[in-house]
Every structure is written in C-alpha cells, then in structure tokens.
Enzyme design. Structure first.
Site, short mmCIF file in Angstrom:
data_model
loop_
_atom_site.label_atom_id
_atom_site.label_comp_id
_atom_site.label_asym_id
_atom_site.label_seq_id
_atom_site.Cartn_x
_atom_site.Cartn_y
_atom_site.Cartn_z
N TYR A 298 0.84 -1.19 0.00
CA TYR A 298 0.00 0.00 0.00
C TYR A 298 0.88 1.24 0.00
CZ TYR A 298 -3.62 3.34 1.47
OH TYR A 298 -4.48 4.41 1.56
N ASP B 233 9.20 2.72 0.11
CA ASP B 233 8.12 3.36 0.85
C ASP B 233 8.29 2.96 2.31
OD1 ASP B 233 5.87 4.14 2.14
OD2 ASP B 233 4.45 3.28 0.72
N LYS C 44 3.68 8.66 9.06
CA LYS C 44 3.46 8.04 10.37
C LYS C 44 4.44 8.55 11.44
CE LYS C 44 0.62 4.52 8.42
NZ LYS C 44 0.70 3.88 7.14
C1 LIG Z 1 0.04 4.37 5.79
C2 LIG Z 1 0.86 4.13 4.56
C3 LIG Z 1 0.81 4.99 3.47
C4 LIG Z 1 -0.19 6.12 3.36
O1 LIG Z 1 0.00 7.08 4.32
P1 LIG Z 1 -1.22 8.08 4.67
O2 LIG Z 1 -0.62 9.02 5.65
O3 LIG Z 1 -2.31 7.23 5.20
O4 LIG Z 1 -1.59 8.75 3.40
C5 LIG Z 1 1.68 4.79 2.44
N1 LIG Z 1 2.56 3.77 2.47
C6 LIG Z 1 2.64 2.92 3.49
C7 LIG Z 1 3.64 1.83 3.48
C8 LIG Z 1 1.78 3.05 4.56
O5 LIG Z 1 1.83 2.16 5.57
#
Ligand SMILES: *Cc1c(COP(=O)(O)O)cnc(C)c1O
Length: 428
Positions: A144, A239, A267
């Site tokens: 994601y 990511d 995060k």
């Molecule tokens: C949570 C998450 C996102 C998206 O971040 P948001 O602040 O919810 O837009 C993207 N990549 C990874 C790996 C994530 O865990």
C-alpha cells in the site's frame, strides 16, 4: 464491555460522514460490528466514549511508537501553537527537522515535507518519472502506498502485463502505467522489466511489507531489486511510511544495508500529526521545483505544529539509541507468548515478526506475499478480534494489518494480552 455511546456516536456520524468514518478501515467492515469511538489515550492505553480501557496495538497505525500523548511531543505542539499555527512562509523549525532526518537516515541529502504518506509516495513517483523521463512504475500486489490513482491498481487479466483500476474513478490511462508484480518474487520483476525495456521509471516497494500483515522480504529480494534497478536505469523507491524511524533509526535502508534512490516517510515522522516526507540524494531532489522542473507544493506543508511534533519525536528516537532493540525484544516476547498459547489450543496459525511489527495469520502456510496473506481464515480472525476487544485488547479490525508495538507497553501489558489470547483462542 458496553459500547452504547460508541454505537450512538457512530449512528450520528453516519448521517454526515460517508460510512461514518474518514478512512474506510475504521468502519469495521472486515470484522462486523460498529467502531469504537475514542475519547482519549495515554501511553499504551485507549479510553473509549463508554469508559472502557483497551491496550492499543494499532497506535494510530504506527505513529505513536512511544505511546499516546507522549509528553515532549504534546508540550512541543502546545508551545508552538501559541506562536501561530500556520504561516505559509519558511520557519527555522523546518530546517531543524530536515537536518535531523537527513542525519538519521542513510543515503539521503535532502528531504521535503508533505502532509501524508499518500502525498509522499505520489510525489516520489512524479519525481522519479521526471528524473528518468519514463512513465511506467512497478508496484507489488498487497503493498500500500496511499490512495493516489497510480497505486489503486490490481492485476490485469490474462495476457496483459499492465494493471487495471481497482477503484472506480481511476482511469484506464493511469492504470496502464502501473505494472503489478508479486512481492518476494524477483523473477517476476525481471520479466516485467524485460517486457517494458527502457520504459520503467521506478519500482516502489514496502521494503518490509506491513499492509498485508507483516511480511519481511525474503533473503536476496531487496538486493535483487537494487541490482535490477541499477542495471536498468530504474529508480528504487522505498516506501518507508510504516518502517521509517520504526525498524531502525535509519529505517530498512540501515537494517538491511541497502540503498534506495528515493525514500518515503509518514506516520512516525509526524509524531501523530499529519506529516509525510520524501527524500533522496541531492542530484534527484534538486529536480524538484523551485530548483528543478518537477512541480510539487503544499499550503500546509512544513506546518509548524506538525514539524514541532515530528521534531520532538525524532529527537526522542535519536537520543535513546536502545529503543529499537527494546521494542524488538518486547515484540519477540509477545510473539513467543502468542505462539505458545495458540499451539496449546490447537489453533492453525503463522506469526510474522520483524522489529516492532508483528502479525498473526490464521493459516498454516508461510505468509510471503499477497496471495498467501489472503489465504488466512477470516472467520477465525473475526472471532479473534471481537474476543480480544471484549478482553480489553485492541488490534486492527482487519486481518491484513500489522500490529505496532510501542515503548509504552509493559511486560505486564504483554502478559495480559497473551492471557487474553489464550482465553479467546479456546473459543474458536
Ligand atoms: C500508511 C501508509 C501509506 C499512506 O500514508 P497516509 O498518511 O495514510 O496517506 C503509504 N505507504 C505505506 C507503506 C503506509 O503504511
């Protein structure tokens, strides 16, 4: 436990907010029932609107690595707020957090702050496309990267190698530039590259996957991606929105000693305020406006409250060098305890764990990619989830999520959780 007020609040919310929530997973669709409304949180605990106390294993989906309402972060936000909450002009604070982040993470010279992980990943891909002058990207099924169009893609059917939209509103035109690969499968990636010679700008990957449960990379996977990217003029995007400042001070790049070309954060870097960031070596970052041609902007980017929270968080992690080991020890302890009681109760399961990320899958087979993660028994998970909530333990309301261990959890909390799991798993 009683959820009278939560249920009432949810009913009110549904009238004016689609599905009653501002992010779909919160609505409990995967587990049934209605969401719990939070009133406050402190340390390892959530307190809901009905007065129940829950040990929290989501921690805002990762940011609260030091526990809720961590004093230095709260204090920093309060002090900053008194001085004005947004200017749309530069502040010294932005340079301070940027310098600290650059000093903690290997292989990055410059960092730009945005407001979410979604924005970070979206911008990183645009930058990679601008830099390489290529259009296509490879992403992995089950990874994601936020909700921007290029990532809401599922595997195409049959002979087509490109993806198809997995949400209405994503155009076929966008989908054709996102190629979908299987996590932990280098041959699959190599074949996609071969079939799209000189067309791929970037491979974006969760270097430790956390959005299909926790799935660490198999030996050689990240190394192989690095080699394939280098050999083919492709930028490797890690990511690290979930793993950054969590699995190690310098994230997965440090943990596995592999350099990515662009790294995305979110995060933890915001200390619980809405923050994302992306970073790279200067040659790549200088491609961004106003220095370079790739446009990227934000009215509230680098917001002083968000930067104050993020800086206080990073300073705490930078100062306390023992923290990542301490978190890993707690997580391993929890994992061993869960394994012990599930075995004793003859439950079929697999536990994946790395650092302070852990997931429990109700399937006997190794969970190494999206397909194996999807094989888990969701009916058992539902019983597990609701059983644990009744015992005062809150895990994510979906079988595809990782649990996040925070430093605020005591071994007493972990023992309490293991006992709760013992009790609940006897009812399966
Ligand atoms: C949570 C998450 C996102 C998206 O971040 P948001 O602040 O919810 O837009 C993207 N990549 C990874 C790996 C994530 O865990």
């Amino acid at each position: 436990m009683i959820y009278k007020r939560s249920s009432e609040l949810f009913a009110e919310a549904e009238k004016v907010i689609p599905g009653g929530v501002n992010s779909p997973v919160r609505a409990f669709k995967a587990v049934g029932g209605t969401p719990i409304f939070v009133k406050s949180a402190k340390g390892a605990y959530l307190y809901d609107e009905d007065g129940n106390r829950l040990i929290d294993y989501i921690n805002s989906w990762g940011p609260m690595i030091l526990g809720h309402a961590y004093e230095p972060v709260v204090e920093a936000v309060i002090e900053k707020a008194k001085l004005g909450t947004s200017f749309g002009m530069p502040t010294e604070l932005e340079t301070q957090i940027a310098a600290l982040a650059v000093s903690m993470v290997p292989n990055i010279d410059k960092i730009r702050f945005v407001n979410s992980g979604t924005e970070a990943c979206m911008s990183a891909v645009r930058l990679a496309r601008g830099f390489t002058k290529r259009d296509k990207i490879i992403k992995f099924a089950g990874c994601y990267h936020g909700h921007s169009d290029s990532f809401l893609i599922q595997a195409g059917s049959g002979a087509v190698t490109f993806g198809t939209p997995n949400s209405p509103g994503v155009t076929a035109g966008t989908a054709k530039d996102t190629l979908l690969a299987k996590y932990n499968d280098l041959e699959n990636v190599a074949a996609l590259i071969e079939a799209n010679k000189n067309e791929i700008a970037a491979i974006i990957v969760e270097p430790v996957a956390g959005n299909m449960g926790c799935i660490p990379p198999v030996k050689g996977f990240l190394e192989g991606l690095r080699e394939l990217c280098t050999a083919n003029g492709i930028l490797l995007i890690f990511d690290e929105v979930m793993t950054g400042f969590r699995l190690a001070r310098g994230g997965v790049q440090e943990l596995f000693n592999i350099n990515a070309d662009i790294v995305c954060f979110g995060k933890v870097i915001g200390g619980g305020l809405p923050v994302g960031a992306f970073a790279a070596r200067a040659e790549i970052m200088n491609y961004l406006a106003p220095l370079g041609p790739v446009y990227q902007a934000g009215t509230l980017s680098g917001n002083p409250l968000a930067m104050a929270a993020g800086l206080a968080m990073l300073q705490a992690l930078d100062t306390d060098r023992a923290i990542f080991k301490r978190l890993e020890d707690k997580t391993a302890y929890l994992g061993a305890g869960i394994e012990r009681v599930l075995k004793a109760n003859n439950v079929v399961f697999t536990i994946n764990q790395i650092g302070s990320m852990i997931s429990v899958h109700f399937d006997a087979n190794p969970v190494t990619d999206f397909q194996s993660a999807a094989a888990g028994d969701n009916e058992t998970f539902k019983k597990f989830f609701h059983g644990l909530v009744a015992e005062g333990v809150y895990i994510a309301p979906s079988a595809y999520e990782t649990w996040f261990i925070t430093d605020a959890l005591t071994y007493g909390d972990l023992d309490f959780t293991i006992q709760a799991i013992d009790k609940v798993s006897k009812t399966f």
